[in-house]
Design an enzyme around this catalytic site. Structure first.
Site, PDB file in Angstrom:
ATOM      1  N   THR A  91       2.916  -6.224   2.822  1.00 35.31           N
ATOM      2  CA  THR A  91       3.294  -5.021   3.584  1.00 35.31           C
ATOM      3  C   THR A  91       2.106  -4.070   3.726  1.00 35.31           C
ATOM      4  O   THR A  91       2.277  -2.861   3.902  1.00 35.31           O
ATOM      5  CB  THR A  91       4.465  -4.268   2.907  1.00 35.31           C
ATOM      6  OG1 THR A  91       4.013  -3.791   1.628  1.00 35.31           O
ATOM      7  CG2 THR A  91       5.682  -5.151   2.740  1.00 35.31           C
ATOM      8  N   HIS A 112       9.681   0.088   7.987  1.00 33.71           N
ATOM      9  CA  HIS A 112       9.069  -1.196   8.352  1.00 33.71           C
ATOM     10  C   HIS A 112       9.049  -2.177   7.178  1.00 33.71           C
ATOM     11  O   HIS A 112       9.409  -3.342   7.335  1.00 33.71           O
ATOM     12  CB  HIS A 112       7.626  -0.979   8.808  1.00 33.71           C
ATOM     13  CG  HIS A 112       7.448  -0.020   9.935  1.00 33.71           C
ATOM     14  ND1 HIS A 112       7.599  -0.367  11.268  1.00 33.71           N
ATOM     15  CD2 HIS A 112       7.114   1.292   9.934  1.00 33.71           C
ATOM     16  CE1 HIS A 112       7.349   0.672  12.030  1.00 33.71           C
ATOM     17  NE2 HIS A 112       7.060   1.705  11.258  1.00 33.71           N
ATOM     18  N   ASP A 113       8.591  -1.727   6.015  1.00 40.06           N
ATOM     19  CA  ASP A 113       8.273  -2.658   4.922  1.00 40.06           C
ATOM     20  C   ASP A 113       9.488  -3.202   4.190  1.00 40.06           C
ATOM     21  O   ASP A 113       9.362  -4.155   3.416  1.00 40.06           O
ATOM     22  CB  ASP A 113       7.335  -1.973   3.921  1.00 40.06           C
ATOM     23  CG  ASP A 113       5.964  -1.722   4.538  1.00 40.06           C
ATOM     24  OD1 ASP A 113       5.235  -0.844   4.038  1.00 40.06           O
ATOM     25  OD2 ASP A 113       5.618  -2.396   5.528  1.00 40.06           O
ATOM     26  N   PHE A 160      -0.714  -1.035  12.634  1.00 39.21           N
ATOM     27  CA  PHE A 160      -1.653  -0.528  11.626  1.00 39.21           C
ATOM     28  C   PHE A 160      -2.153  -1.611  10.651  1.00 39.21           C
ATOM     29  O   PHE A 160      -3.360  -1.729  10.410  1.00 39.21           O
ATOM     30  CB  PHE A 160      -0.993   0.605  10.838  1.00 39.21           C
ATOM     31  CG  PHE A 160      -1.846   1.124   9.705  1.00 39.21           C
ATOM     32  CD1 PHE A 160      -1.666   0.643   8.414  1.00 39.21           C
ATOM     33  CD2 PHE A 160      -2.849   2.053   9.942  1.00 39.21           C
ATOM     34  CE1 PHE A 160      -2.467   1.097   7.371  1.00 39.21           C
ATOM     35  CE2 PHE A 160      -3.657   2.515   8.912  1.00 39.21           C
ATOM     36  CZ  PHE A 160      -3.466   2.029   7.607  1.00 39.21           C
ATOM     37  N   ASN A 161      -1.236  -2.381  10.036  1.00 37.47           N
ATOM     38  CA  ASN A 161      -1.651  -3.313   8.981  1.00 37.47           C
ATOM     39  C   ASN A 161      -2.657  -4.343   9.483  1.00 37.47           C
ATOM     40  O   ASN A 161      -3.562  -4.748   8.758  1.00 37.47           O
ATOM     41  CB  ASN A 161      -0.432  -4.039   8.396  1.00 37.47           C
ATOM     42  CG  ASN A 161       0.370  -3.152   7.467  1.00 37.47           C
ATOM     43  OD1 ASN A 161      -0.144  -2.178   6.922  1.00 37.47           O
ATOM     44  ND2 ASN A 161       1.649  -3.461   7.311  1.00 37.47           N
ATOM     45  N   ASP A 183       6.714   1.277   2.000  1.00 36.69           N
ATOM     46  CA  ASP A 183       6.515   0.341   0.890  1.00 36.69           C
ATOM     47  C   ASP A 183       7.364   0.791  -0.307  1.00 36.69           C
ATOM     48  O   ASP A 183       7.982  -0.023  -0.989  1.00 36.69           O
ATOM     49  CB  ASP A 183       5.056   0.320   0.444  1.00 36.69           C
ATOM     50  CG  ASP A 183       4.064   0.050   1.554  1.00 36.69           C
ATOM     51  OD1 ASP A 183       3.854   0.944   2.389  1.00 36.69           O
ATOM     52  OD2 ASP A 183       3.503  -1.049   1.593  1.00 36.69           O
ATOM     53  N   ASP A 240       0.849  -1.203   0.000  1.00 37.96           N
ATOM     54  CA  ASP A 240       0.000   0.000   0.000  1.00 37.96           C
ATOM     55  C   ASP A 240       0.883   1.252   0.000  1.00 37.96           C
ATOM     56  O   ASP A 240       0.877   2.039   0.954  1.00 37.96           O
ATOM     57  CB  ASP A 240      -0.965   0.020   1.201  1.00 37.96           C
ATOM     58  CG  ASP A 240      -0.251  -0.064   2.554  1.00 37.96           C
ATOM     59  OD1 ASP A 240      -0.904   0.252   3.569  1.00 37.96           O
ATOM     60  OD2 ASP A 240       0.951  -0.415   2.605  1.00 37.96           O
ATOM     61  N   ASN A 251      -2.501   2.591   3.429  1.00 38.34           N
ATOM     62  CA  ASN A 251      -1.997   3.931   3.772  1.00 38.34           C
ATOM     63  C   ASN A 251      -2.801   5.054   3.122  1.00 38.34           C
ATOM     64  O   ASN A 251      -2.899   6.148   3.658  1.00 38.34           O
ATOM     65  CB  ASN A 251      -0.526   4.062   3.334  1.00 38.34           C
ATOM     66  CG  ASN A 251       0.401   3.263   4.221  1.00 38.34           C
ATOM     67  OD1 ASN A 251       0.222   3.234   5.434  1.00 38.34           O
ATOM     68  ND2 ASN A 251       1.360   2.584   3.629  1.00 38.34           N
TER      69      ASN A 251
HETATM   70  O1  RIB Z   1       2.696  -0.133  10.876  1.00 34.82           O
HETATM   71  C1  RIB Z   1       3.508   0.062   9.757  1.00 34.82           C
HETATM   72  C2  RIB Z   1       2.823  -0.423   8.521  1.00 34.82           C
HETATM   73  O2  RIB Z   1       1.653   0.356   8.278  1.00 34.82           O
HETATM   74  C3  RIB Z   1       3.688  -0.241   7.249  1.00 34.82           C
HETATM   75  O3  RIB Z   1       3.371  -1.258   6.326  1.00 34.82           O
HETATM   76  C4  RIB Z   1       3.253   1.089   6.729  1.00 34.82           C
HETATM   77  O4  RIB Z   1       3.412   1.191   5.300  1.00 34.82           O
HETATM   78  C5  RIB Z   1       1.796   1.095   7.085  1.00 34.82           C
HETATM   79  O5  RIB Z   1       1.091   0.454   6.040  1.00 34.82           O
HETATM   80 CA    CA Z   2       2.742  -0.696   4.038  1.00 31.33          CA
END
Ligand code: RIB
Ligand code: CA
Length: 320
Positions: free
Chosen positions: A128, A241-242, A169-170, A17, A12, A42
Site C-alpha cells: 500500500t 484506498h489501502d 501516487f504510489n 494505511d 506508508d 506519505n
Molecule cells: O493514491 C493513494 C495511495 O497513496 C494510498 O496508498 C495513500 O496512502 C498514498 O500512499
Molecule cells: Ca499508502
C-alpha cells in the site's frame, strides 16, 4: 483457526494505511499478518515507521515491524503531507508505544521470513506504498519469488490518476520500482483508482466515528476526518484506498475485475508513473494475461464491511 492467509504488508502510514491496519486487526481469524514493513511514501521514514509501531500496538497486533527504504530507487523522495497531515495520521494522536523495531532493514527482514516458510507455503504481499522495498527484494533475492503467491497492491489506475492526470501516487513516487515488480512474473492484483475511488466513507460515517466512545472508531475518525478538512477537494467523501487489498482478499465479490498485461510508464514526460493495462486478450496468450485489474467496486458493501470491522477490533490497547 482454519488456514489463514499469510500476509506481509508493506505500507506508508498514512491515514488510509492506518485504517487498513484496523481492518486487518479485525480479521485476524482469516488473515495471519507476518510482518509490517515501512517505506517513506506519505511521510518521512521516521514518521511512517513511528506510526506503524503505534498503530500495531494500539490495535493489539502482535506483529513485527521493520523499517524500509527512505527514498525511491532513482528520483528524490515525494511525500503527501498535505493529504495526511504533519504526523501522517491526520488529527489522530495514538498512545505512545514501547513496541520496538524488529529490524531496520525491511528487505532482509522479508527475505528471512520467506526463507523460513515451511516447504510449499507461500505469502500474499499486500503493498500500500510505493514499491521500492519490494523491487529491491526481488532484484537482490530473486529466489524468494516462489514464496510469494501474489502481490495485491493499491496503486495505479486503468484510467486517470490523482497525483498527476496520468498517475496514481504510489506508482508515480517510484515507477522504476513498479517496473521491476511488474516484470517479476509474480501474479499481481492491481487495486487501482478505478475501484478505490469508490471505496470511501461518507461524511456522516466519519462524524459517527469521530463521536464514538469506541477507541478504535475514534482513532479512525480522527485519521480520516482530517481528509474532510478540505471539502472543496474531496466532495465530502474520503477514499480509504489501502483497505481495498485486504477487503479484496476476504470479499472478492465486492469488486469487478478484468485480466490484463500490466506495464508502467517510466518516461520523463507527462505520462510518467501511468500504469498501462493491456486488455487486448486477442493479442496475448492466456497465461500472459496474468494480472488482475480491479475495474469497479460496490461502494455500499465496502462502506458497511469497513465500518462494522472498525467497531469489531477487539485487541485494542487503549481499551484496557
Ligand atoms: O493514491 C493513494 C495511495 O497513496 C494510498 O496508498 C495513500 O496512502 C498514498 O500512499
Ligand atoms: Ca499508502
Amino acid at each position: 483457526m482454519g488456514d489463514r492467509i499469510k500476509v506481509i504488508m508493506d505500507c506508508d502510514p498514512g491515514i488510509d494505511d492506518g485504517i487498513a491496519l484496523a481492518y486487518a486487526a479485525a480479521h485476524q481469524d482469516e488473515l495471519e499478518l507476518l510482518a509490517i514493513t515501512t517505506f517513506a511514501g506519505n511521510a518521512t521514514i521516521d514518521k511512517v515507521t513511528k506510526n506503524a509501531l503505534e498503530l500495531a500496538d494500539f490495535y493489539g497486533l502482535k506483529v513485527p515491524v521493520a523499517k524500509g527504504q527512505e527514498r525511491p530507487l532513482v528520483k528524490e523522495p515525494l511525500h503527501a503531507e498535505e493529504f495526511h497531515g504533519e504526523t501522517g495520521l491526520g488529527h489522530c494522536v495514538l498512545p505512545e508505544t514501547k513496541k520496538e523495531l524488529a529490524s531496520d532493514n525491511a528487505v532482509l527482514f522479508i527475505r528471512d521470513i520467506l526463507n523460513d516458510l515451511p516447504e510449499g507455503e507461500q505469502v500474499t504481499v499486500i503493498e500500500t506504498a510505493p514499491m521500492t522495498n519490494l523491487a529491491l527484494l526481488l532484484r537482490i533475492f530473486p529466489e524468494v519469488k516462489e514464496k510469494i503467491r501474489q502481490i495485491v497492491f493499491m496503486g495505479g489506475a486503468a484510467k486517470g490518476g490523482n497525483i498527476t492526470p496520468a498517475a496514481e501516487f504510489n506508482i508515480y513516487a517510484d515507477p522504476e520500482a513498479a517496473k521491476i515488480v511488474f516484470s517479476s512474473g509474480i501474479p499481481l492484483v492491481m487495486c487501482g483508482l478505478d475501484a478505490t475511488l469508490k471505496c470511501n466513507l461518507t461524511r456522516n460515517q466519519i462524524m459517527k466515528l469521530c463521536q464514538s466512545g469506541n477507541p478504535v472508531a475514534k482513532a479512525c475518525g480522527d485519521m480520516v476526518g482530517y481528509v474532510l478538512g478540505n471539502p472543496t477537494k474531496y466532495r465530502c467523501v474520503a477514499s480509504i484506498h489501502d483497505a481495498v487489498p485486504f477487503m479484496y482478499l476476504l470479499h472478492p465479490e465486492f469488486f469487478k475485475t478484468e485480466k490484463a498485461l500490466l506495464d508502467v510508464d517510466c518516461s520523463e514526460g507527462a505520462g510518467r508513473g501511468a500504469t498501462l493495462c493491456d486488455f487486448r486478450w486477442w493479442l496475448h496468450e492466456e497465461d500472459e494475461m496474468k494480472d488482475i485489474i480491479l475495474t469497479d467496486a460496490d461502494t455500499g458493501n465496502f462502506q458497511q464491511e469497513l465500518f462494522e470491522s472498525i467497531y469489531s477490533v477487539s485487541g485494542c490497547r487503549a481499551a484496557k
